[in-house]
Structures are given as structure tokens and as C-alpha cells.
Design a protein around this motif. Structure first.
Motif, mmCIF file in Angstrom:
data_model
loop_
_atom_site.group_PDB
_atom_site.id
_atom_site.type_symbol
_atom_site.label_atom_id
_atom_site.label_comp_id
_atom_site.label_asym_id
_atom_site.label_seq_id
_atom_site.Cartn_x
_atom_site.Cartn_y
_atom_site.Cartn_z
ATOM 1 N N LEU A 5 -5.496 7.654 1.635
ATOM 2 C CA LEU A 5 -4.337 7.491 0.654
ATOM 3 C C LEU A 5 -5.022 7.560 -0.602
ATOM 4 O O LEU A 5 -4.574 8.115 -1.746
ATOM 5 C CB LEU A 5 -3.735 6.067 0.967
ATOM 6 C CG LEU A 5 -2.731 5.598 0.045
ATOM 7 C CD1 LEU A 5 -1.546 4.923 0.736
ATOM 8 C CD2 LEU A 5 -3.157 4.630 -1.101
ATOM 9 N N LEU A 6 -6.205 6.792 -0.926
ATOM 10 C CA LEU A 6 -6.690 6.648 -2.216
ATOM 11 C C LEU A 6 -7.278 8.104 -2.591
ATOM 12 O O LEU A 6 -7.416 8.720 -3.581
ATOM 13 C CB LEU A 6 -8.039 5.583 -2.314
ATOM 14 C CG LEU A 6 -7.594 4.054 -2.151
ATOM 15 C CD1 LEU A 6 -8.664 3.390 -2.215
ATOM 16 C CD2 LEU A 6 -6.614 3.905 -3.604
ATOM 17 N N GLY A 7 -8.007 8.644 -1.455
ATOM 18 C CA GLY A 7 -8.554 10.108 -1.797
ATOM 19 C C GLY A 7 -7.455 11.137 -2.166
ATOM 20 O O GLY A 7 -7.926 11.812 -3.235
ATOM 21 N N TYR A 8 -6.345 11.034 -1.776
ATOM 22 C CA TYR A 8 -5.471 11.918 -2.079
ATOM 23 C C TYR A 8 -4.805 11.831 -3.755
ATOM 24 O O TYR A 8 -4.699 12.732 -4.199
ATOM 25 C CB TYR A 8 -4.281 11.867 -1.138
ATOM 26 C CG TYR A 8 -3.138 12.836 -1.278
ATOM 27 C CD1 TYR A 8 -3.327 14.353 -1.502
ATOM 28 C CD2 TYR A 8 -1.835 12.497 -1.786
ATOM 29 C CE1 TYR A 8 -2.385 15.201 -1.580
ATOM 30 C CE2 TYR A 8 -0.946 13.549 -2.067
ATOM 31 C CZ TYR A 8 -1.348 14.729 -2.171
ATOM 32 O OH TYR A 8 0.037 15.918 -2.213
ATOM 33 N N HIS A 49 0.951 -1.151 0.116
ATOM 34 C CA HIS A 49 0.113 -0.076 0.044
ATOM 35 C C HIS A 49 0.934 1.388 -0.058
ATOM 36 O O HIS A 49 0.586 2.143 -0.741
ATOM 37 C CB HIS A 49 -0.866 0.011 1.140
ATOM 38 C CG HIS A 49 -1.921 -1.031 0.991
ATOM 39 N ND1 HIS A 49 -1.910 -2.333 1.669
ATOM 40 C CD2 HIS A 49 -3.239 -1.074 0.314
ATOM 41 C CE1 HIS A 49 -3.032 -2.871 1.393
ATOM 42 N NE2 HIS A 49 -3.649 -2.330 0.490
ATOM 43 N N VAL A 50 1.949 1.216 0.863
ATOM 44 C CA VAL A 50 2.869 2.336 0.523
ATOM 45 C C VAL A 50 3.567 2.615 -0.707
ATOM 46 O O VAL A 50 3.551 3.720 -1.148
ATOM 47 C CB VAL A 50 3.924 2.222 1.933
ATOM 48 C CG1 VAL A 50 5.123 3.364 1.557
ATOM 49 C CG2 VAL A 50 3.500 1.942 3.280
ATOM 50 N N ALA A 51 4.159 1.295 -1.173
ATOM 51 C CA ALA A 51 4.736 1.441 -2.713
ATOM 52 C C ALA A 51 3.443 2.135 -3.467
ATOM 53 O O ALA A 51 3.885 3.147 -4.443
ATOM 54 C CB ALA A 51 5.114 0.183 -3.147
ATOM 55 N N PHE A 52 2.562 1.435 -3.419
ATOM 56 C CA PHE A 52 1.312 2.043 -4.428
ATOM 57 C C PHE A 52 0.914 3.585 -4.403
ATOM 58 O O PHE A 52 0.885 4.328 -5.278
ATOM 59 C CB PHE A 52 -0.010 0.955 -4.209
ATOM 60 C CG PHE A 52 -1.256 1.763 -4.835
ATOM 61 C CD1 PHE A 52 -1.436 1.871 -6.127
ATOM 62 C CD2 PHE A 52 -2.226 2.009 -3.744
ATOM 63 C CE1 PHE A 52 -2.589 2.191 -6.463
ATOM 64 C CE2 PHE A 52 -3.478 2.614 -4.398
ATOM 65 C CZ PHE A 52 -3.662 2.809 -5.625
ATOM 66 N N GLY A 53 0.906 3.821 -3.016
ATOM 67 C CA GLY A 53 0.564 5.074 -2.661
ATOM 68 C C GLY A 53 1.341 6.166 -2.958
ATOM 69 O O GLY A 53 1.043 7.187 -3.895
ATOM 70 N N GLN A 67 1.744 12.524 0.692
ATOM 71 C CA GLN A 67 1.196 11.436 0.720
ATOM 72 C C GLN A 67 2.197 10.445 1.709
ATOM 73 O O GLN A 67 1.576 9.508 2.394
ATOM 74 C CB GLN A 67 1.316 10.717 -0.655
ATOM 75 C CG GLN A 67 0.806 9.144 -0.881
ATOM 76 C CD GLN A 67 -0.623 9.169 -0.704
ATOM 77 O OE1 GLN A 67 -1.346 9.677 0.355
ATOM 78 N NE2 GLN A 67 -1.307 8.518 -1.807
ATOM 79 N N SER A 68 3.225 10.546 1.557
ATOM 80 C CA SER A 68 4.349 10.048 2.684
ATOM 81 C C SER A 68 3.872 10.164 4.217
ATOM 82 O O SER A 68 3.820 9.414 5.011
ATOM 83 C CB SER A 68 5.816 10.394 2.552
ATOM 84 O OG SER A 68 6.194 10.172 1.213
#
Length: 852
Positions: A751-754, A656-660, A710-711
Motif C-alpha cells: 500500500l505504501l510502496g504504491y 488504512h484503506v481510507a488512507f491508501g 490501490q483498491s
């Protein structure tokens, strides 16, 4: 009746403005004496405390003047709480920054642990019935502006009914009944001690932490105990069972005491929770010690976690190792010195300081000798006795808990008054934006400011109220231990904080806890787990936690492993299949191959752009951002591989971190490219030099800033409730779906919203810039790429929700790959076509000619 007649007369005169039949003056002092402490001030505060523990009620007589009610068993240790209010008020009066030029006064009363006395005190404070009343006018400031107390929940409920009529704030330091959180019934009530709702949660967390599923509960026969019992039942029944629930008998109910002790002795429950005050519990505690009932783990509510009369060496065999919920301990600088400076006021028979003095030095002031039988010998108090030479619970400030809550209560009222006094005319909260006058303030005006109190005291404790008037739910966890010198020490071994992240509310120092059971914790279950070859058989009429283990029927077996299912022929148990998206699956192979293709294409395009970096097509499209965009697209393709394979704590967090972060980096590059295109066009207009304000450094900074946000979202998410691997059996009985639980839905949504916000913003800018001159047609490609990106992720949401098991992960990987390919082809395919297949168009003249 005769005692209350003048009281009712004056009370109705004040609150209803009713003309009373002569005599017009109602002098109450003769029949309404209470143990009190009083000092005048510009603003008066009231206080009701439990100081004496026995009330002597005179016989009712209709032929003679009624005698006074008297209070006995003055407790010098509890008197410390009343002195805390005096100390806090004097400290505030000396403070030049808090309530400057305003002197606080106080009227304190002893409720004698008796509801009628507590009500008398409340009426005296509300209506000033300890004075001669000759004017029924309601103008001016009331006798007291607010009341601190009462400590007992039952008393507080009754008193709050009265104070609510006048909107007088009632701030309790010890009443914990959850019922008092009802603001419709108790609109003017607040407390600096957490509600029992939080205390029950703390107890339940301890019980769950140690795997105790079979517990008994004892409660006092009042609102404090009965409301706690109701909530405790609801919470425990979610995971365990209650062996017995009994009301604690009074000392006079000997038969009932023996009956409850017998229930405790015969019950198989080894863990017993008690919601009660130490005084109420003491008779039963003595009976338990007398019968030598040991081997029980007691869990104490905050009201008896620190009772001197129970926590003794003689009782340690029965109560050693008790785990208690305790109010947070505080430190009040200068308090002990103040306590030792107390001085009596001879001449006042019912003055609390004088009564304390008599108890401390075992003497009597002359004004109180008339109450004693002439046959009783006593020593006269001189008032010259020295408190500094005494050692008692009164001057012990090592465990300030209830007193610390009193201290906070007074400061709550002081800060509310200070905010009221600081109001600017025309900006006030009342009608026509008016402010209250501190010299004529009314309780309902102060009530408005108490609701908004929020400050941090000298111990860095935040003092504020929620919408129900409750304090923050935080407790110390204490443990009764025996010291080397034979004394019982009540040691803090943990903390419960309701405001902590989910699953981290309870913290215990396991190595500091003393267990009174051969140095190990007790095991409390109704029935032990059944051994192999046996099965559970419920006992009729008993809780679900209680069962018998009976031998399996012929042809049946038991197995300790629960992850089994029948085979297709239904003639054998086979291990359930664990299902996840693996590299060996056909679907996994296809997605891995597609990912590899995407990585190769991205790297290939990057190499082409590096090789032709000095050509007009590459330079015209902002080569630095193009390189960074191609790197981020490569990362987007690679992050899809994190979703394939068996989940682990590391891969669940990484995917999820890599994706975001990779997708935000990608879209940030595209967004900055779009801004550059727009500014480049603006810069061609005469007199416009916008590009110098958005050069290469600003472009890199913008990309880093967007990615940093995002981070930050990922860091907060992973530190509070990170994704974890979990086994899901709700979709298929025959399979176990091994997947990643997102942990915090809020974190995943952010994460998705941003990503969605940046994509929509980029699309909007590119769409507005799509009609710029042909040289700057980068905006058209960006518009098309973002249209593909948004379409993929909008269609992803319903597909993700409706896909079961490993197909949920496959849908997510497909969306990642589809959107990445869309961005790669829409933005870079036209450029690669010119660079590789139409080199004659990769000239400055050709590009400029297109504009012409």
C-alpha cells in the motif's frame, strides 16, 4: 554370502566396468527370484510395493545351494496399489495425446516388508539382474528409466542411495520421512505424498485448536517414526509438554508391550499421538484393548488412519473417536472395472497376479504345488474363477488414497517423458541446446523434466514438486465413528492445507466429529489452573506444564485478571492504564483541530473554484481535475480522524484503506494534471494533435485505473490478513498500548510502496516540465508540492519506527496532515491569490501577456 556372490559379480560388471573372472555370464535367476509383474514396452518403468507382510528366510549353508527366500501373508487390499500402476500405464498407452506412439512397460516387485528384499528388487530394476547378462556395454536405454516406490521410508532411504548413483528418478507414493527432503543426499528422489513435516504441523494445529497441552507420543522404531518424533517434540514444546515418548515394540517383545501399555494406562495424558504403520501398531493396539484402556483421545498418522484390523467394533471402546491425518482421497474413473478384469498367467510361480488369485480363491496353481507339503490338502486353481462375483478390499475403490498417489506418480513420469519428447532441436536444456532422444533417453535427462512437472489432473488437483521434491502439504482430517449397524466408519471431518493463508490452514466440521468421552472432547492438561487464593509451584524434575497449587502466603492474594500493576507507592495493585490516541488527549485535540482546519480549507477552495469556474485561471488549470483533486484532499484530511480513538476491527481496517485510496486518488489527479500540462505544450507546436488522444474521458479513466490498483491491493490485504486491534505490553510494563496490528506487513508495504511509486513518478515528470513557458507554469507548483510530499513521507519512516505506543499513530496522522497541507497550499494558494486578491490578473489577456 553364496546368494549374493553372483549378484555382486554382475552389479560391479555393470557400474564399474570391471573384468570379472570366468564364468563370463552371470545368471541370477536361479538365486534371485522375486514376486513380480512384468510387461515389455518402449520405455520401462519400475515399481516396488508392499504386498506380502512376512518374509521366510532360509538357514544359511556354506555346503549346499541356498534356498529361496519366500514371502507369505499376501495382502489383497494392498495389491490394489500395484494394480494402480498397471492401470495408469495402460490408460496412458491408450491416450492419443499423452506420449503418442510410445508404449510404456513395467516391472513391479513385492518388497515383502523386508529391507533386504526391497534392496534386491531395486538392484534388479537398476541393473536388470533378472536376466542373463553377457554384455557390459552401457549404451542404449537402461532396464528401467524410473522407479515408483518404495512405500516405506527406511527402504526408500536405502534404495535412494543406489538410484542416486545412476541419477535414476525414484518417485515414492508413501515415504514421508522429512530426511528425504535433503536434495544433497537424495538428489533423484521425489514423492507425491507430503513430507511428515507437514503432517506434524497438521497434528500440532489440531492439538492447539482444542487446547491440549499434555500429550503422549508413540513412534515406530524406524526413520518414519524417529524423524517425526524429533519434529513433533520441537513443535509441541513451543506451547505445551510431552508426558511420554515411547517406541512401539514388535509383537515378539511381550515384556516391552506390557511396559508401554502400563505407561499409557498410568499417564495423566489423555491425548496420544501415534506415528506408525497399522501393522507395527497392531500388537500394542491388541494389548491396549485387552487391558481395557479407555478414555484416551488418539491422533493417528496417515499410515494407520485406515487400518481394517484396528478400526473394528471390538476395539471401538479404546479407539472410538480417533482423529486421523489421511492422504487426500481421489477418484479414478474406470479403475474398479479394471481391477475385476484381472486374469492369472498360469506357469509363472512368482507372478503377483497368480499369487493374488491363489489368495482370493484359496487355491493353488500347479506350478506352486511343489512348494507345499504333500500332506497339506489344497484346491487347484483353474484360472476360470470369476472376480466379479467377489467382494473384497481389493475391489473397494471408495477410499482410494495410497492408490491415488501411485496414480499421480505414474502420470508425473508420463508428463515428464512427454515434455522430453516435445523438445524442439536447438531449444533443448542440454549441452549445445540439444534435446534427448525418447528411444535412447537416459535417467538423468528425465530427471531434469521431472523437477519441472506441473499439471492439473482430472480431479483438478495440482501435481507439482517444490525445490525439495515434495508434494503440496494437504491432508484430509478423519474421525472414527460407529454406524447404526455396528460397523466403524472412518469419516472425513476436515482439511489441513499448508498453502492456505496463515491461521486458516486447519478447517474442521465440529458438528461432524464424534467424541468417545460422553459425547464431548477430552481435556488433557498436566495440572489444572490454580484457584483464587493459590499460586503455581513448579514440580522438581517435571515439565513446566506440571505444577502444584499452594496456598498464598499471608498478606498475598491472587487475582484472575492479569492486567494489573503496582501503584506509585508500591502498596497496592491497580489496573494497568490502557493507552491510545484519544480525542480527549491534548495531542488528540490538536490533531483533530488541525484536521478540521484542513477540511474547511479544502472545502473553501473547492467552493471558490466552483464559484469562479468560468474564469481563465480555473479553466486554464483543468477545472474538472482540480475539483476532483480538492475532493480527494478533503478525504485525505478526513481519513486522519480514523486514526484517533480506540481501535476496533472496523476502524483498523478503515483507517488504512481510507488512507491508501484517498492519497492514491489525490496523487493520480496530480499525475494526470502533469501529463495534461506536458501534452498541452506539445499541442501548441505546429502539426501536433496529441491532446485529442488524451481528452477528458482518457483523463478520468487514468485516474480511475490508478485508484483501482490501490483498491485491489486493499482487497487482497483485507481478505488474507487484515489489520486487527491488539494490546501491546512490550514498551511499558505499567501500560497497555491499545493499537492496530497491521496484520500482513507485506500488504501494508505494498500500500505504501504504491503511493511512493506514483509520487516519485509524478515528481519526475513535473520536474522535467518545470521550464515550460509561463502560461503552463502549473508544473512548477506540482514539482514544489511533490517535493514537500516526498520529504514528509521520507522523514516519516524513521520517526514511525522509533516512536513508541500511541506516538506511532500520532506520527502517522502528522504525516498525513503535513503532506495534505503541502499539496493544498503549493498547488492552490497561488491560484486563490489571483482569484480573490488580484482579479485584474484573472483574464485571458493577462495570462497570455505573461507568456509574451
Amino acid at each position: 554370502i553364496s546368494t549374493w556372490t553372483p549378484t555382486i559379480c554382475c552389479f560391479l560388471t555393470l557400474i564399474m566396468n570391471v573384468n570379472v573372472v570366468k564364468p563370463p555370464l552371470c545368471k541370477i535367476k536361479e538365486t534371485f527370484q522375486l514376486n513380480e509383474l512384468h510387461r515389455k514396452g518402449d520405455v520401462m518403468l519400475g515399481g516396488i510395493f508392499e504386498i506380502s507382510f512376512k518374509t521366510i528366510m532360509p538357514e544359511m549353508s556354506f555346503t549346499s545351494k541356498p534356498e529361496q527366500w519366500t514371502c507369505e501373508r499376501f495382502d489383497i487390499s494392498v495389491f490394489q496399489t500395484a494394480q494402480t500402476m498397471v492401470f495408469a500405464i495402460e490408460e496412458i498407452n491408450k491416450d492419443l495425446t499423452l506420449l503418442p506412439n510410445i508404449t510404456l512397460g513395467y516391472s513391479l516387485y513385492d518388497n515383502c516388508m523386508h529391507l533386504p528384499v526391497a534392496l534386491r528388487a531395486a538392484v534388479a530394476l537398476v541393473s536388470g539382474l533378472d536376466e542373463v547378462i553377457s554384455d557390459v556395454s552401457c549404451e542404449g536405454m537402461p532396464p528401467v528409466l524410473a522407479i515408483v516406490g518404495d512405500p516405506a521410508s527406511t527402504n526408500t532411504i536405502a534404495i535412494s542411495r543406489i538410484t542416486s548413483l545412476f541419477h535414476i528418478p525414484l518417485v515414492s507414493y508413501y515415504a514421508t520421512c522429512p530426511c528425504l527432503s535433503n536434495k544433497k543426499e537424495y538428489p533423484s528422489f521425489f514423492r507425491t505424498i507430503p513430507s511428515d513435516t507437514f503432517q506434524v504441523k497438521a497434528m500440532v494445529e489440531i492439538i492447539k485448536h482444542y487446547g491440549w497441552t499434555w500429550v503422549g507420543i508413540l513412534v515406530s522404531n524406524d526413520d518414519y517414526g524417529l524423524y517425526a518424533l524429533k519434529i513433533f517434540n520441537e513443535e509441541v514444546n513451543k506451547f505445551g509438554c510431552i508426558s511420554f515418548a515411547e517406541i512401539i515394540p514388535n509383537a515378539s517383545e511381550e515384556k516391552k508391550l506390557l511396559q508401554v501399555a502400563s505407561i499409557i494406562k498410568t499417564s495423566t495424558a489423555k491425548v496420544i499421538v501415534a506415528f506408525s504403520g497399522g501393522t507395527n501398531l497392531f500388537p500394542l493396539a491388541k494389548e491396549i484393548v485387552r487391558q481395557n484402556i479407555t478414555g484416551r483421545q488418539w491422533i493417528a498418522s496417515e499410515s494407520w488412519s485406515f487400518p481394517v484390523e484396528i478400526a473394528t467394533k471390538e476395539n471401538f471402546g479404546s479407539y472410538g473417536g480417533t482423529i486421523g491425518i489421511a492422504i487426500r482421497r481421489g477418484h479414478i474413473p474406470g479403475f474398479q472395472k479394471f481391477l475385476l478384469q484381472a486374469q492369472p498367467e498360469p506357469g509363472l510361480s512368482n507372478n503377483l497376479i497368480n499369487l493374488f488369485w491363489e489368495k482370493m480363491f484359496t487355491c493353488k496353481f500347479p506350478t506352486n504345488t511343489k512348494k507345499q507339503n504333500s500332506s497339506n490338502a489344497f484346491r487347484l486353481c483353474t484360472g476360470e474363477e470369476d472376480l466379479k462375483n467377489t467382494t473384497s478390499a481389493y475391489s473397494d475403490v471408495s477410499e482410494i488414497r495410497a492408490s491415488y498417489n501411485v496414480y499421480k506418480s505414474v502420470y508425473v513420469l508420463a508428463h515428464a517423458l512427454h515434455d522430453l519428447m516435445s523438445c524442439e532441436n536447438g531449444k533443448g536444456p542440454f549441452r549445445d541446446n540439444s534435446c534427448a532422444d525418447i528411444h535412447r533417453v537416459q535417467p538423468w535427462q528425465l530427471l531434469h523434466y521431472i523437477k519441472k512437472v506441473n499439471f492439473t489432473n482430472h480431479l483438478r488437483d495440482r501435481v507439482a514438486f517444490d525445490e525439495n521434491g515434495d508434494a503440496v502439504g494437504i491432508y484430509d482430517i478423519v474421525n472414527w465413528q460407529l454406524t447404526a449397524d455396528g460397523n466403524v466408519e472412518i469419516k472425513t471431518v476436515g482439511v489441513f492445507d499448508e498453502s492456505a493463508p496463515s491461521g486458516k490452514e486447519l478447517f474442521l466440521e465440529e458438528d461432524q466429529i464424534f467424541w468417545n468421552f460422553n459425547s464431548h472432547k477430552v481435556r488433557s492438561v498436566c495440572s489444572q489452573s490454580c484457584q483464587p487464593g493459590t499460586r503455581k509451584a513448579s514440580r522438581k524434575g517435571e515439565p513446566i506444564c506440571c505444577f502444584d497449587c499452594v496456598q498464598c502466603a499471608e498478606g498475598e492474594i491472587t487475582n484472575e485478571i492479569a492486567d494489573f500493576w503496582s501503584n506509585k507507592e508500591r502498596n497496592q495493585c491497580v489496573l494497568k492504564e490502557i493507552d491510545f490516541l484519544s480525542y480527549e488527549d491534548t495531542m488528540g485535540i490538536v490533531l483533530t483541530s488541525t484536521t478540521s482546519l484542513g477540511v474547511c480549507l479544502s472545502v473553501g477552495v473547492l467552493l471558490v473554484f466552483i464559484r469562479y469556474r468560468n474564469t481563465p485561471v480555473v479553466k486554464a488549470n483543468n477545472s474538472e481535475l482540480s475539483f476532483l483533486l480538492l475532493v480527494s484532499l478533503t478525504l485525505c484530511f478526513l481519513c486522519a480522524l480514523c486514526f484517533i480513538g480506540p481501535p476496533s476491527h472496523f476502524t483498523c481496517a478503515l483507517r488504512h484503506v481510507a488512507f491508501g485510496i484517498s492519497f492514491v486518488l489525490c496523487i493520480s489527479c496530480i499525475l494526470v494534471k502533469t501529463i495534461v500540462v506536458i501534452m498541452a505544450f506539445k499541442a501548441t507546436l505546429p502539426g501536433n494533435n496529441m491532446m485529442k488522444w488524451f481528452g477528458a474521458a482518457q483523463q478520468r479513466g487514468s485516474v480511475l485505473f490508478f485508484t483501482f490498483i490501490q483498491s485491489l491491493i486493499c482487497i487482497v490485504w483485507l481478505s488474507t490478513s487484515p489489520p486487527i486491534p491488539s494490546k501491546n505490553t512490550k514498551y511499558q510494563n505499567a501500560k497497555i498500548i491499545f493499537e492496530c496490528d497491521v496484520g500482513s506487513v507485506t500488504g501494508f508495504s505494498c500500500l505504501l510502496g504504491y503511493i511512493g511509486f506514483l509520487a516519485c513518478f509524478c515528481f519526475a515528470l513535473a520536474f522535467l516540465a518545470r521550464n515550460l513557458p509561463d502560461t503552463f507554469n502549473e508544473a512548477k507548483f506540482i514539482t514544489f508540492s511533490m517535493l514537500i510530499f516526498c520529504a514528509v513521507w521520507v522523514s516519516f519512516i524513521p520517526a514511525y519506527i522509533s516512536s513508541p505506543g500511541k506516538y506511532t499513530v500520532a506520527v502517522e496522522v502528522f504525516a498525513i496532515l503535513a503532506s495534505s497541507f503541502g499539496l493544498l497550499f503549493a498547488i492552490f494558494a497561488p491560484k486563490c491569490y489571483i482569484i480573490l486578491l488580484k482579479p485584474e490578473k484573472n483574464t485571458k489577456r493577462a495570462l497570455m501577456g505573461r507568456q509574451a
